[in-house]
Scaffold this motif. Structure first.
Motif, PDB file in Angstrom:
ATOM      1  N   TRP A  52      -7.134   3.277   4.777  1.00 43.78           N
ATOM      2  CA  TRP A  52      -5.938   3.029   3.967  1.00 43.78           C
ATOM      3  C   TRP A  52      -5.489   1.586   4.070  1.00 43.78           C
ATOM      4  O   TRP A  52      -5.916   0.845   4.939  1.00 43.78           O
ATOM      5  N   ASN A  99      -1.760  -0.888   3.106  1.00 43.47           N
ATOM      6  CA  ASN A  99      -0.345  -0.874   2.778  1.00 43.47           C
ATOM      7  C   ASN A  99       0.056  -2.229   2.229  1.00 43.47           C
ATOM      8  O   ASN A  99      -0.324  -3.263   2.763  1.00 43.47           O
ATOM      9  N   SER A 100       0.802  -2.210   1.142  1.00 43.99           N
ATOM     10  CA  SER A 100       1.386  -3.414   0.586  1.00 43.99           C
ATOM     11  C   SER A 100       2.819  -3.077   0.179  1.00 43.99           C
ATOM     12  O   SER A 100       3.040  -2.373  -0.804  1.00 43.99           O
ATOM     13  N   TRP A 101       3.752  -3.506   0.984  1.00 44.72           N
ATOM     14  CA  TRP A 101       5.175  -3.258   0.856  1.00 44.72           C
ATOM     15  C   TRP A 101       5.467  -1.775   0.658  1.00 44.72           C
ATOM     16  O   TRP A 101       5.530  -1.037   1.617  1.00 44.72           O
ATOM     17  N   ASN A 102       5.650  -1.289  -0.574  1.00 44.49           N
ATOM     18  CA  ASN A 102       6.030   0.113  -0.802  1.00 44.49           C
ATOM     19  C   ASN A 102       4.854   0.991  -1.218  1.00 44.49           C
ATOM     20  O   ASN A 102       5.044   2.150  -1.559  1.00 44.49           O
ATOM     21  N   LYS A 103       3.653   0.468  -1.184  1.00 48.93           N
ATOM     22  CA  LYS A 103       2.476   1.224  -1.621  1.00 48.93           C
ATOM     23  C   LYS A 103       1.523   1.466  -0.460  1.00 48.93           C
ATOM     24  O   LYS A 103       1.303   0.601   0.375  1.00 48.93           O
ATOM     25  N   ALA A 137      -2.368   2.890  -0.234  1.00 49.12           N
ATOM     26  CA  ALA A 137      -3.590   3.340  -0.904  1.00 49.12           C
ATOM     27  C   ALA A 137      -4.467   4.027   0.136  1.00 49.12           C
ATOM     28  O   ALA A 137      -4.728   3.468   1.209  1.00 49.12           O
ATOM     29  N   ALA A 167       7.430   3.672   3.229  1.00 52.32           N
ATOM     30  CA  ALA A 167       5.961   3.630   3.309  1.00 52.32           C
ATOM     31  C   ALA A 167       5.514   3.696   4.765  1.00 52.32           C
ATOM     32  O   ALA A 167       4.570   4.420   5.111  1.00 52.32           O
ATOM     33  N   ARG A 186      -5.951   8.344  -3.413  1.00 55.45           N
ATOM     34  CA  ARG A 186      -4.601   8.463  -3.967  1.00 55.45           C
ATOM     35  C   ARG A 186      -3.792   7.255  -3.539  1.00 55.45           C
ATOM     36  O   ARG A 186      -3.945   6.741  -2.429  1.00 55.45           O
ATOM     37  N   GLU A 187      -2.924   6.805  -4.436  1.00 57.66           N
ATOM     38  CA  GLU A 187      -1.970   5.748  -4.105  1.00 57.66           C
ATOM     39  C   GLU A 187      -0.583   6.366  -4.065  1.00 57.66           C
ATOM     40  O   GLU A 187      -0.153   7.018  -5.010  1.00 57.66           O
ATOM     41  N   PHE A 188       0.088   6.178  -2.958  1.00 59.30           N
ATOM     42  CA  PHE A 188       1.452   6.657  -2.774  1.00 59.30           C
ATOM     43  C   PHE A 188       2.397   5.484  -2.975  1.00 59.30           C
ATOM     44  O   PHE A 188       2.159   4.392  -2.449  1.00 59.30           O
ATOM     45  N   ILE A 189       3.471   5.701  -3.731  1.00 56.91           N
ATOM     46  CA  ILE A 189       4.452   4.646  -3.986  1.00 56.91           C
ATOM     47  C   ILE A 189       5.819   5.144  -3.515  1.00 56.91           C
ATOM     48  O   ILE A 189       6.263   6.235  -3.902  1.00 56.91           O
TER      49      ILE A 189
END
Length: 97
Positions: A60, A62-66, A68, A40, A30-33
Motif C-alpha cells: 500500500w 498513502n498520500s495525505w487522505n488517500k 492505495a 487515513a 482499491r483506493e480508499f479516500i
C-alpha cells in the motif's frame, strides 16, 4: 505454508464489490479516500493491526487522505482467501474511521 489459490470461478463482484481485479487475476486493488490525513492514518493503523493478526500484509501507499492498496499472496503467486479476508476487513475499517 503455502495458501491455496482461489478457484478460477471465484465471484469477486459479489464477495468484494468495491475492489478491482487486475487482468492477470493475481492482485486486487482499491483506493480508499478519507476526509484528511488523520482518518487515513487511523485506517492504516487498524489495517496494520489486522494484518499482523493474520500474518498477511498489504502492499500500500498513502498520500495525505488517500490509501492505495494492492493485495496478493506472494508466497502462492496469486489470490487466496487471505486476500479476501483482508479486503473485507479493510472495507469495514474504512467505515469505522
Amino acid at each position: 505454508m503455502k495458501n491455496a489459490l482461489l478457484p478460477d470461478d471465484f465471484d469477486f463482484q459479489n464477495s468484494i464489490p468495491l475492489w478491482t481485479l487486475d487482468q492477470s487475476r493475481t492482485t486486487i486493488y482499491r483506493e480508499f479516500i478519507f476526509t484528511d490525513f488523520k482518518q487515513a492514518f487511523q485506517f492504516m493503523t487498524l489495517c496494520a493491526q489486522r494484518a499482523e493478526e493474520i500474518d498477511h500484509h498489504p502492499d500500500w501507499s498513502n498520500s495525505w487522505n488517500k490509501v492505495a492498496v494492492h493485495l496478493s499472496t506472494h508466497s502462492s503467486k496469486g489470490l487466496t482467501e487471505l486476500d479476501i479476508e483482508m479486503a473485507r476487513a479493510m472495507d469495514v475499517f474504512a467505515l469505522q474511521v
